[in-house]
Design a protein around this motif. Structure first.
Motif, mmCIF file in Angstrom:
data_model
loop_
_atom_site.group_PDB
_atom_site.id
_atom_site.type_symbol
_atom_site.label_atom_id
_atom_site.label_comp_id
_atom_site.label_asym_id
_atom_site.label_seq_id
_atom_site.Cartn_x
_atom_site.Cartn_y
_atom_site.Cartn_z
ATOM 1 N N LEU A 41 -1.922 15.773 20.631
ATOM 2 C CA LEU A 41 -1.668 17.165 20.257
ATOM 3 C C LEU A 41 -2.523 17.440 19.028
ATOM 4 C CD1 LEU A 41 2.220 17.450 20.547
ATOM 5 C CD2 LEU A 41 0.561 18.725 21.899
ATOM 6 N N LEU A 42 -3.501 18.309 19.180
ATOM 7 C CA LEU A 42 -4.491 18.545 18.132
ATOM 8 C C LEU A 42 -4.427 19.992 17.673
ATOM 9 C CD1 LEU A 42 -7.146 17.675 16.582
ATOM 10 C CD2 LEU A 42 -8.390 18.432 18.606
ATOM 11 N N HIS A 194 0.048 11.400 20.286
ATOM 12 C CA HIS A 194 -0.553 11.312 18.956
ATOM 13 C C HIS A 194 -0.766 12.712 18.399
ATOM 14 C CE1 HIS A 194 -4.403 10.021 16.566
ATOM 15 N NE2 HIS A 194 -3.373 10.219 15.787
ATOM 16 N N VAL A 195 -0.122 13.011 17.283
ATOM 17 C CA VAL A 195 -0.279 14.311 16.625
ATOM 18 C C VAL A 195 -1.292 14.173 15.495
ATOM 19 C CG1 VAL A 195 0.869 15.902 15.053
ATOM 20 C CG2 VAL A 195 1.944 15.303 17.192
ATOM 21 N N THR A 196 -2.305 15.035 15.498
ATOM 22 C CA THR A 196 -3.343 14.947 14.462
ATOM 23 C C THR A 196 -4.032 16.293 14.284
ATOM 24 O OG1 THR A 196 -5.356 13.784 13.776
ATOM 25 C CG2 THR A 196 -5.093 14.155 16.127
ATOM 26 N N HIS A 197 -4.607 16.499 13.089
ATOM 27 C CA HIS A 197 -5.472 17.666 12.880
ATOM 28 C C HIS A 197 -6.928 17.218 12.877
ATOM 29 C CE1 HIS A 197 -4.972 15.954 8.838
ATOM 30 N NE2 HIS A 197 -6.215 16.348 8.654
ATOM 31 N N GLU A 200 -11.994 14.229 15.539
ATOM 32 C CA GLU A 200 -12.629 12.959 15.933
ATOM 33 C C GLU A 200 -11.586 11.946 16.392
ATOM 34 O OE1 GLU A 200 -14.566 9.152 13.869
ATOM 35 O OE2 GLU A 200 -15.328 11.034 13.052
ATOM 36 N N GLU A 201 -10.469 11.905 15.669
ATOM 37 C CA GLU A 201 -9.394 10.975 16.006
ATOM 38 C C GLU A 201 -8.870 11.250 17.418
ATOM 39 O OE1 GLU A 201 -5.418 10.477 13.707
ATOM 40 O OE2 GLU A 201 -7.052 9.890 12.373
ATOM 41 N N ALA A 202 -8.608 12.522 17.709
ATOM 42 C CA ALA A 202 -8.083 12.901 19.027
ATOM 43 C C ALA A 202 -9.110 12.610 20.120
ATOM 44 C CB ALA A 202 -7.714 14.379 19.030
ATOM 45 N N MET A 203 -10.364 12.950 19.862
ATOM 46 C CA MET A 203 -11.400 12.804 20.891
ATOM 47 C C MET A 203 -11.729 11.337 21.140
ATOM 48 S SD MET A 203 -12.932 16.239 21.144
ATOM 49 C CE MET A 203 -14.651 16.121 21.233
#
Length: 366
Positions: A41-42, A194-197, A200-203
């Motif tokens: 979830l970005l 995974h929750v992140t803003h 790069e982390e999400a991708m």
């Protein structure tokens, strides 16, 4: 209670809404996360991603809608009743316990016979076996994060929630942990959310990314697909950089739309545009743009600009180019073993791109 903990299957959010007074944090979202996938979830701060995570964990209850795992409706159940564990950015380890005892805490509290052995297995999975006898204060941030992960994995949750888990780590360690998290998820086969803003982390890690904005899911799909073909202005600008300009569609040329973007004619494949008449936001990614000193022959999509800035980034050189329209474009040229362009601010250049790499999205954000 055991019925909730034994829930197995895909995670589903069915028309879930969460309101705090007159503020709607999550607005009627539907989500289906296949069992065993790595899902992200970005979105920016305040978009509703953490509230969504808290509803899956049971830390918040939806104002409307249902949270399901398989055929089991978890709505209304408490966090400890769910087959869900959360790893937070803050680690939250018990400082007075050894690493092994931290990880064994959950199974021991449930009076499981093999608690110590299961803790050792979890520590081995996160490559922390040699630190089992230490206390949390003797570990680095990255090591503590691995222990927090082992403490969640030892419970064999059906769904593991990761709330900005790498946010406190430095860049190099964060990148190492991205690879590690993906390895662990593949090895254990659990559903990771995974929750992140951090784009790069999400991708880097996720099989599927849901980009959230203002309580809605703007677009959902594989990372490469979202980056290559955004469907909204928000997704185009939030996932990486994009050179964009508002234009008007003037007509068609075979499979292409022809648009006028601030005086420059451009082509967009019809299949790559969400808009087929009227106003359109044209976009092309920086690495898809080629920088040349002279106008390439027969390129079609080309425009002359003036170099504003040159930055050497190691693997590539970044150019900022002022366009005739007044916009500034960003372009990346890979630093291959060829004659460098050796451009300076003030130099005139031609920018070209393949029309098959451009995209068109609606101008407004509604």
């Amino acid at each position: 209670m055991a019925g909730f903990r034994e829930a197995r299957g895909d995670l589903k959010l069915d028309s879930v809404t969460k309101a705090f007074g007159d503020f709607t944090a999550v607005d009627d979202i539907d989500l289906d996360v296949p069992r065993g996938s790595f899902f992200a979830l970005l979105g920016p701060s305040g978009c509703g991603k953490t509230t969504t995570l808290r509803m899956i964990a049971g830390l918040e209850q939806p104002t409307a809608g249902r949270v399901m795992i398989g055929d089991t409706d978890l709505t209304g159940s408490r966090p400890y009743e769910r087959p869900v564990n959360t790893v937070f950015q803050s680690y939250a380890l018990f400082p007075h316990l050894t690493i092994r005892d931290n990880v064994a805490f959950g199974p021991k509290r449930r009076k499981e016979k093999e608690a110590a052995a299961r803790a050792d297995d979890a520590l081995e999975l996160v490559q922390m076996t040699q630190f089992a006898g230490r206390k949390p204060a003797q570990l680095s941030g990255g090591q503590q994060q691995r222990v927090a992960l082992a403490r969640a994995l030892v419970n064999h949750p059906e769904v593991l929630l990761l709330d900005e888990p790498l946010g406190a780590l430095d860049l190099k360690l964060r990148r190492e942990m991205q690879v590690e998290l993906k390895r662990i998820q593949t090895e254990v086969g659990l559903t990771f959310i995974h929750v992140t803003h951090d784009q790069e982390e999400a991708m880097t890690m996720a099989d599927t990314v849901a980009v959230m904005n203002k309580g809605h899911i703007e677009q959902l799909g594989a990372p490469a697909a979202l980056y290559d073909l955004p469907r909204t202005r928000f997704v185009a600008n939030f996932l990486g950089q994009a050179n964009t300009g508002v234009g008007t569609i003037k007509g068609t040329d075979g499979d292409h739309l022809v648009a006028d973007v601030l005086g420059t004619p451009v082509k967009i494949l019809k299949s790559r545009s969400q808009v087929h008449d009227g106003e359109v936001l044209f976009g092309v990614r920086p690495e898809k743009v080629t920088v040349s000193r002279s106008q390439p022959e027969g390129a079609g999509n080309d425009v002359k600009g003036v170099v504003r800035d040159v930055s050497f980034l190691g693997v590539a050189t970044s150019y900022l180019v002022d366009m005739p329209s007044g916009a500034t474009w960003s372009c990346y040229e890979q630093n291959l073993d060829v004659e460098p362009l050796d451009l300076r601010p003030g130099d005139a250049v031609w920018l070209t791109w393949n029309p098959g790499h451009a995209f068109g999205v609606p101008v407004d954000e509604s």
